[in-house]
Design a protein around this motif. Sequence first.
Motif, PDB file in Angstrom:
ATOM      1  N   ASN A   1      88.698 -12.423  19.816  1.00 54.27           N
ATOM      2  CA  ASN A   1      87.339 -12.335  19.294  1.00 54.27           C
ATOM      3  C   ASN A   1      87.175 -13.178  18.040  1.00 54.27           C
ATOM      4  N   ASP A   2      87.694 -14.387  18.085  1.00 58.93           N
ATOM      5  CA  ASP A   2      87.570 -15.342  16.976  1.00 58.93           C
ATOM      6  C   ASP A   2      88.233 -14.855  15.692  1.00 58.93           C
ATOM      7  N   LYS A   3      89.217 -13.953  15.803  1.00 59.56           N
ATOM      8  CA  LYS A   3      89.927 -13.469  14.631  1.00 59.56           C
ATOM      9  C   LYS A   3      91.366 -13.963  14.678  1.00 59.56           C
ATOM     10  N   ASN A   4      91.811 -14.612  13.599  1.00 52.66           N
ATOM     11  CA  ASN A   4      93.177 -15.112  13.522  1.00 52.66           C
ATOM     12  C   ASN A   4      94.062 -14.158  12.731  1.00 52.66           C
ATOM     13  N   PHE A   5      95.342 -14.129  13.102  1.00 54.58           N
ATOM     14  CA  PHE A   5      96.325 -13.344  12.368  1.00 54.58           C
ATOM     15  C   PHE A   5      97.371 -14.295  11.804  1.00 54.58           C
ATOM     16  N   GLY A   6      98.160 -13.787  10.864  1.00 48.31           N
ATOM     17  CA  GLY A   6      99.144 -14.632  10.200  1.00 48.31           C
ATOM     18  C   GLY A   6     100.239 -15.128  11.107  1.00 48.31           C
ATOM     19  N   GLY A   7     100.535 -14.417  12.179  1.00 49.07           N
ATOM     20  CA  GLY A   7     101.592 -14.835  13.091  1.00 49.07           C
ATOM     21  C   GLY A   7     101.637 -13.928  14.300  1.00 49.07           C
ATOM     22  N   GLU A   8     102.559 -14.201  15.186  1.00 55.40           N
ATOM     23  CA  GLU A   8     102.716 -13.392  16.387  1.00 55.40           C
ATOM     24  C   GLU A   8     104.175 -13.408  16.794  1.00 55.40           C
ATOM     25  N   LEU A   9     104.703 -12.249  17.133  1.00 53.34           N
ATOM     26  CA  LEU A   9     106.070 -12.185  17.660  1.00 53.34           C
ATOM     27  C   LEU A   9     106.018 -11.821  19.130  1.00 53.34           C
ATOM     28  N   HIS A  10     106.969 -12.355  19.867  1.00 47.65           N
ATOM     29  CA  HIS A  10     107.027 -12.145  21.309  1.00 47.65           C
ATOM     30  C   HIS A  10     108.333 -11.485  21.705  1.00 47.65           C
ATOM     31  N   MET A  11     108.253 -10.448  22.528  1.00 47.72           N
ATOM     32  CA  MET A  11     109.423  -9.824  23.143  1.00 47.72           C
ATOM     33  C   MET A  11     109.442 -10.286  24.594  1.00 47.72           C
ATOM     34  N   VAL A  12     110.404 -11.119  24.921  1.00 47.93           N
ATOM     35  CA  VAL A  12     110.416 -11.832  26.203  1.00 47.93           C
ATOM     36  C   VAL A  12     111.378 -11.162  27.182  1.00 47.93           C
ATOM     37  N   HIS A  13     110.911 -10.939  28.401  1.00 50.75           N
ATOM     38  CA  HIS A  13     111.704 -10.321  29.456  1.00 50.75           C
ATOM     39  C   HIS A  13     111.712 -11.259  30.660  1.00 50.75           C
ATOM     40  N   LYS A  14     112.896 -11.496  31.207  1.00 49.01           N
ATOM     41  CA  LYS A  14     113.038 -12.416  32.344  1.00 49.01           C
ATOM     42  C   LYS A  14     113.273 -11.655  33.637  1.00 49.01           C
ATOM     43  N   GLN A  15     112.637 -12.113  34.671  1.00 43.93           N
ATOM     44  CA  GLN A  15     112.778 -11.500  35.982  1.00 43.93           C
ATOM     45  C   GLN A  15     114.193 -11.715  36.513  1.00 43.93           C
ATOM     46  N   VAL A  16     114.790 -10.645  37.027  1.00 41.41           N
ATOM     47  CA  VAL A  16     116.124 -10.744  37.616  1.00 41.41           C
ATOM     48  C   VAL A  16     116.023 -11.455  38.959  1.00 41.41           C
ATOM     49  N   GLY A  17     116.725 -12.580  39.095  1.00 40.72           N
ATOM     50  CA  GLY A  17     116.711 -13.317  40.351  1.00 40.72           C
ATOM     51  C   GLY A  17     115.467 -14.161  40.562  1.00 40.72           C
ATOM     52  N   GLY A  18     114.687 -14.394  39.508  1.00 41.83           N
ATOM     53  CA  GLY A  18     113.473 -15.202  39.635  1.00 41.83           C
ATOM     54  C   GLY A  18     113.178 -15.923  38.338  1.00 41.83           C
ATOM     55  N   ASP A  19     111.994 -16.531  38.276  1.00 40.38           N
ATOM     56  CA  ASP A  19     111.645 -17.295  37.087  1.00 40.38           C
ATOM     57  C   ASP A  19     110.434 -16.745  36.356  1.00 40.38           C
ATOM     58  N   ARG A  20     109.934 -15.581  36.791  1.00 38.24           N
ATOM     59  CA  ARG A  20     108.784 -14.975  36.120  1.00 38.24           C
ATOM     60  C   ARG A  20     109.212 -14.351  34.799  1.00 38.24           C
ATOM     61  N   LEU A  21     108.272 -14.309  33.857  1.00 35.11           N
ATOM     62  CA  LEU A  21     108.510 -13.690  32.563  1.00 35.11           C
ATOM     63  C   LEU A  21     107.442 -12.631  32.303  1.00 35.11           C
ATOM     64  N   ALA A  22     107.828 -11.596  31.572  1.00 33.78           N
ATOM     65  CA  ALA A  22     106.876 -10.626  31.045  1.00 33.78           C
ATOM     66  C   ALA A  22     107.039 -10.648  29.533  1.00 33.78           C
ATOM     67  N   VAL A  23     105.964 -10.927  28.819  1.00 37.10           N
ATOM     68  CA  VAL A  23     106.039 -11.077  27.369  1.00 37.10           C
ATOM     69  C   VAL A  23     105.120 -10.067  26.686  1.00 37.10           C
ATOM     70  N   MET A  24     105.705  -9.332  25.748  1.00 43.22           N
ATOM     71  CA  MET A  24     104.946  -8.407  24.926  1.00 43.22           C
ATOM     72  C   MET A  24     104.646  -9.108  23.608  1.00 43.22           C
ATOM     73  N   GLY A  25     103.386  -9.274  23.268  1.00 45.87           N
ATOM     74  CA  GLY A  25     103.005  -9.953  22.044  1.00 45.87           C
ATOM     75  C   GLY A  25     102.434  -8.988  21.020  1.00 45.87           C
ATOM     76  N   VAL A  26     102.867  -9.147  19.768  1.00 39.98           N
ATOM     77  CA  VAL A  26     102.356  -8.325  18.667  1.00 39.98           C
ATOM     78  C   VAL A  26     101.982  -9.258  17.519  1.00 39.98           C
ATOM     79  N   PHE A  27     100.751  -9.174  17.069  1.00 39.44           N
ATOM     80  CA  PHE A  27     100.312  -9.997  15.943  1.00 39.44           C
ATOM     81  C   PHE A  27     100.909  -9.487  14.635  1.00 39.44           C
ATOM     82  N   LEU A  28     101.063 -10.387  13.674  1.00 36.82           N
ATOM     83  CA  LEU A  28     101.606 -10.051  12.361  1.00 36.82           C
ATOM     84  C   LEU A  28     100.540 -10.235  11.297  1.00 36.82           C
ATOM     85  N   THR A  29     100.536  -9.334  10.333  1.00 41.69           N
ATOM     86  CA  THR A  29      99.628  -9.473   9.204  1.00 41.69           C
ATOM     87  C   THR A  29     100.388  -9.176   7.914  1.00 41.69           C
ATOM     88  N   PRO A  30     100.327 -10.073   6.923  1.00 45.41           N
ATOM     89  CA  PRO A  30     101.080  -9.862   5.674  1.00 45.41           C
ATOM     90  C   PRO A  30     100.346  -8.939   4.722  1.00 45.41           C
TER      91      PRO A  30
END
Length: 217
Positions: A1-30
Amino acid sequence: NDKNFGGELHMVHKQVGGDRLAVMGVFLTPSATVPDPIMNGILSNFDSFADEAHHSCNISSPYHWWQEEIEVDIKKLQSIQMNVYDLIPEGATFYNYDGGLTTPPCSEIVEWSVADKPLAITVAQYNDFVNLMLTYVDHETCEYGTVANPATGSTSRPVQPLNGRTVQRICPVGYQEQKETVGVVSSLSADDAAFPAGQTHAMTAFVVLSTLALFVV
């Protein structure tokens, strides 16, 4: 919604036996007045790796947040047992959609879940993240390798159009902890409510913190 945050961290999960990813993103604010302890452990390890590269290339190391704290025990920080899912703000819900990688080739292989609440870290922690991103040195070539925009310092990918995709709001009701441990991070799997009906994914956590998208505002 046109709002920026200071950063973003990603928790990356890889599919077993494939190339798909599931990523959990959390914005950071100082905005925190007290340092997040899990983030302290992550930062101290990242700082250690960065310092090794700078030292081997005979380049002065950047300033670190913990240099302000006389009583900080770096070895204790680096050995802390952590669960990265504890970084997800309490009570957060998620925006879920199919998307791509945030860096080239931007492959459309990612199922994104982005938390609607940001994680508060201190200004000192945030500045350390910025220094890590802007002063990255390739230990093999000894050249600066940041992908940050030289004008803004941002490492974020521009916002993309929906192109017919649907963004769903997911409200998880709980998480089930698995016995398996990846490094020092417990591997968790969200219950079925965390993914759209009919979709199941065999994923394993393989990166604690893979990407920081930093914004200078």
